[in-house]
Each structure stands twice: as C-alpha cells, then as structure tokens.
Write a protein that holds these residues in place. Sequence first.
Motif, PDB file in Angstrom:
ATOM      1  N   TYR A 117       0.833  -1.200   0.000  1.00 23.69           N
ATOM      2  CA  TYR A 117       0.000   0.000   0.000  1.00 23.69           C
ATOM      3  C   TYR A 117       0.868   1.251   0.000  1.00 23.69           C
ATOM      4  CZ  TYR A 117      -3.015   3.682   1.728  1.00 23.69           C
ATOM      5  OH  TYR A 117      -3.681   4.859   1.883  1.00 23.69           O
ATOM      6  N   ILE A 147     -15.818  10.307  -0.153  1.00 25.01           N
ATOM      7  CA  ILE A 147     -16.208   8.901  -0.372  1.00 25.01           C
ATOM      8  C   ILE A 147     -15.151   7.972   0.216  1.00 25.01           C
ATOM      9  CG2 ILE A 147     -16.778   7.131  -2.092  1.00 25.01           C
ATOM     10  CD1 ILE A 147     -18.750   9.474  -1.988  1.00 25.01           C
ATOM     11  N   MET A 148     -13.893   8.330   0.021  1.00 28.52           N
ATOM     12  CA  MET A 148     -12.836   7.469   0.552  1.00 28.52           C
ATOM     13  C   MET A 148     -12.881   7.427   2.075  1.00 28.52           C
ATOM     14  SD  MET A 148      -9.726   8.072  -2.104  1.00 28.52           S
ATOM     15  CE  MET A 148      -8.576   7.041  -1.257  1.00 28.52           C
ATOM     16  N   MET A 151     -15.654   5.167   3.105  1.00 28.12           N
ATOM     17  CA  MET A 151     -15.310   3.761   2.934  1.00 28.12           C
ATOM     18  C   MET A 151     -14.408   3.293   4.071  1.00 28.12           C
ATOM     19  SD  MET A 151     -14.905   3.461  -1.179  1.00 28.12           S
ATOM     20  CE  MET A 151     -14.666   1.710  -1.174  1.00 28.12           C
ATOM     21  N   GLU A 152     -13.472   4.132   4.436  1.00 29.68           N
ATOM     22  CA  GLU A 152     -12.557   3.738   5.518  1.00 29.68           C
ATOM     23  C   GLU A 152     -13.301   3.631   6.852  1.00 29.68           C
ATOM     24  OE1 GLU A 152      -8.501   5.327   3.398  1.00 29.68           O
ATOM     25  OE2 GLU A 152      -9.370   6.516   5.013  1.00 29.68           O
ATOM     26  N   LEU A 155     -16.291   0.387   6.091  1.00 26.50           N
ATOM     27  CA  LEU A 155     -15.915  -0.976   5.694  1.00 26.50           C
ATOM     28  C   LEU A 155     -14.864  -1.573   6.626  1.00 26.50           C
ATOM     29  CD1 LEU A 155     -15.698  -0.640   1.794  1.00 26.50           C
ATOM     30  CD2 LEU A 155     -17.685  -0.720   3.288  1.00 26.50           C
ATOM     31  N   GLN A 159     -12.943  -6.094   4.105  1.00 23.88           N
ATOM     32  CA  GLN A 159     -13.722  -5.618   2.950  1.00 23.88           C
ATOM     33  C   GLN A 159     -12.881  -4.679   2.076  1.00 23.88           C
ATOM     34  OE1 GLN A 159     -17.122  -4.187   5.239  1.00 23.88           O
ATOM     35  NE2 GLN A 159     -18.460  -5.685   4.240  1.00 23.88           N
ATOM     36  N   GLN A 160     -12.150  -3.791   2.741  1.00 26.54           N
ATOM     37  CA  GLN A 160     -11.307  -2.853   1.981  1.00 26.54           C
ATOM     38  C   GLN A 160     -10.249  -3.609   1.179  1.00 26.54           C
ATOM     39  OE1 GLN A 160      -9.805   0.550   4.169  1.00 26.54           O
ATOM     40  NE2 GLN A 160     -11.541   0.519   5.565  1.00 26.54           N
ATOM     41  N   ILE A 163     -11.779  -5.496  -1.805  1.00 24.82           N
ATOM     42  CA  ILE A 163     -12.139  -4.570  -2.890  1.00 24.82           C
ATOM     43  C   ILE A 163     -10.882  -4.119  -3.639  1.00 24.82           C
ATOM     44  CG2 ILE A 163     -13.046  -2.242  -3.362  1.00 24.82           C
ATOM     45  CD1 ILE A 163     -15.220  -2.847  -1.255  1.00 24.82           C
ATOM     46  N   GLU A 164      -9.818  -3.856  -2.908  1.00 28.20           N
ATOM     47  CA  GLU A 164      -8.552  -3.485  -3.568  1.00 28.20           C
ATOM     48  C   GLU A 164      -8.066  -4.598  -4.492  1.00 28.20           C
ATOM     49  OE1 GLU A 164      -5.558  -2.485  -0.723  1.00 28.20           O
ATOM     50  OE2 GLU A 164      -6.687  -0.779   0.055  1.00 28.20           O
ATOM     51  N   ARG A 195     -21.139  -2.882  -0.278  1.00 31.46           N
ATOM     52  CA  ARG A 195     -21.980  -1.983  -1.092  1.00 31.46           C
ATOM     53  C   ARG A 195     -23.206  -1.534  -0.302  1.00 31.46           C
ATOM     54  NH1 ARG A 195     -24.228  -4.765  -5.296  1.00 31.46           N
ATOM     55  NH2 ARG A 195     -23.025  -6.682  -5.317  1.00 31.46           N
ATOM     56  N   LEU A 198     -22.215   1.128   2.198  1.00 32.76           N
ATOM     57  CA  LEU A 198     -22.016   2.424   1.531  1.00 32.76           C
ATOM     58  C   LEU A 198     -23.340   3.051   1.131  1.00 32.76           C
ATOM     59  CD1 LEU A 198     -18.932   1.956  -0.795  1.00 32.76           C
ATOM     60  CD2 LEU A 198     -19.155   3.474   1.172  1.00 32.76           C
ATOM     61  N   LYS A 199     -24.237   2.223   0.651  1.00 35.41           N
ATOM     62  CA  LYS A 199     -25.554   2.727   0.242  1.00 35.41           C
ATOM     63  C   LYS A 199     -26.264   3.369   1.445  1.00 35.41           C
ATOM     64  CE  LYS A 199     -29.757   1.460  -2.148  1.00 35.41           C
ATOM     65  NZ  LYS A 199     -30.385   0.538  -3.077  1.00 35.41           N
ATOM     66  N   LEU A 202     -24.583   6.644   2.445  1.00 42.72           N
ATOM     67  CA  LEU A 202     -24.915   7.734   1.507  1.00 42.72           C
ATOM     68  C   LEU A 202     -26.328   8.244   1.775  1.00 42.72           C
ATOM     69  CD1 LEU A 202     -23.376   6.404  -1.846  1.00 42.72           C
ATOM     70  CD2 LEU A 202     -22.574   8.339  -0.500  1.00 42.72           C
TER      71      LEU A 202
END
Lengths: 216, 77
Positions: A117, A147-148, A151-152, A155, A159-160, A163-164, A195, A198-199, A202
């Motif tokens: 990373y 958004i990032m 996500m941090e 998730l 999960q992170q 996804i990566e 997802r 995140l939904k 949001l």
Amino acid sequence: MLNWFKKGRDKSIKYQTNNEWILALKPPPEEQAVHQLRVHLIRGLKASLYKYVDRELDEFVEDIAQDAVLKILDKYDTFRGDSKFTTWAMKIAVREGYSELRKKRYKDISLEQYSNYDPDDREAIEIEHEQAGPDRITHESMMVQKIMKMMEEELTDKQQKVIEHLMIDQIPMTVVAEMMNSNRNAIYKLVHDARMKLKNRLQVEGIDPEEILNTM
Amino acid sequence: MKLNKDVLKKLISKIPHTHEGEIGCDECFDELHTFAEMELEGKSPEKAMPLIREHLDNCGECRQEYQALLDAMKVLS
C-alpha cells in the motif's frame, strides 16, 4: 480399478434420458456411462475454453473433464431433474475449467505481493485532477476524499482489502477466495455487504450516488 | 485504502442497484443449468428468474461461466 465399475449392459448403449444417466452412474458406475460422460464433457469444454487456452488444449480439457466426472459422480444424487442431466453435468465441468484457468494464471503470485500500500496513491488522484479546471478539481477532489473517508469508516479492513484486490489489482474472485482460504460465494457476499453499507451511509448523508457520478 | 477514481466510479455506479435480496454465486450456480436451457429454448429466463439475471449482470465470473456453458451447449445440441 476395473472393480470400481459395473459393466455396461450393452457395448453400444447410448445414455440419453435423465433416468438412464442416473441409473448408470449410481455406484458402482457403469464404465461405459462414465466414458460417454467424459467424451461429452470434453467436446463441450473444448468449445467453451479454446479462446482461453493457448497451448495443450486437449491435455488441459481432458484433465478438467476427468476432475469434473469425479465431482459429478460424487454428487449425481443432488441432480434435481430440472434440466437435462448433461446440461447440469456440463455446468459443473465449465466451472471446474474456469476455476482452474484463473488459478493457473495466478499460481506463482501471493496476495502479499499486491499489498504494498502506497499512501501516495491518494495524492495521485489529486494530481490526476490537475488536468481539469480549478473549480472542477476542488469539487471533484472533495467528493473523492469524502467517499474514501466514508469507505474507511464503514468498511472492515477485510472488505477494503478484498475490494482493492478485486478492483485495483484485478485479481479474479475465485483466486482471491483461494488465497484467503475462503470461497467465491463468501467473497461476493463480503463485497455485497460493503456496497450495502455504503448505500446506507450515503442515504444517511443525503447524497445521491448519481450526484457523485456527475461530479467525477 | 488503495483506490483510484475509476474504481470509485465503478463501485458507486453499482450502489443504486444494490439491495438486500441479491443472491450470491452459489445460489446462481444452483439454477444456472435451468436458466441456460430456458435461454436456448427462447423462454425468457430473466422473467422467471430475475435474481439470476441480476447476479449475472453483477458478477463477471459467473457471467463468463454462463456464457461458456451456452457455448458448450450450442456445440452439443
């Protein structure tokens, strides 16, 4: 080895109906039925795999058909009779073939090799934005950062990481699953849950995903 | 987290269609043979099994295997 089989009733018999297949593959399976099934799978596999196998297609397909036959014999009694038996069997062989192809392509690679990373990656996104006009850069950068951050916060580390591997490193789900001692279904569900998180986030923040897409 | 703009966009574009009732790869695999036969018979499986269609749209690996199954069936029919 021969004792493993029961002999076919007639050398020229063709297995066609589901009932004929099931009876013939019942332990001990009829040698001729196993042979006919393997030949059928090989024909289908060649048609579906030739685009992806550069060399030694015949050998690869024969190995896959052999493994698939063993799986089919192991679970022939789970066939529900809702299609032709041969379609159901072909489905198992196709999955076997594609799983093997994906694993083969990544056989000498470990996930650790992808895990370097680089914290500067976040800056890289901003640098990329310098190509656009200043107002758009600011708005877009702010949205990306937001958004990032979401996500941090939302998730899990797993999960992170998944996804990566799937989206940045472009490693197939089958391979990520194998490398993480998991299975494809579990990995798919893990991403689905991400997802959903995140939904929901949001929605709580009152952000429409369309608005994000229009900004970026 | 290691991400880039394209990946973020791809992820965000899936969010409006994300819902609790989605099925996974195993459930899709369980029905794939009947879905494939219906498709080759021109019976609109996406109407009878919309969750399978949705999963195939979402999951590249299941979609690839489904296409391969259709290719095999066409040769074998």
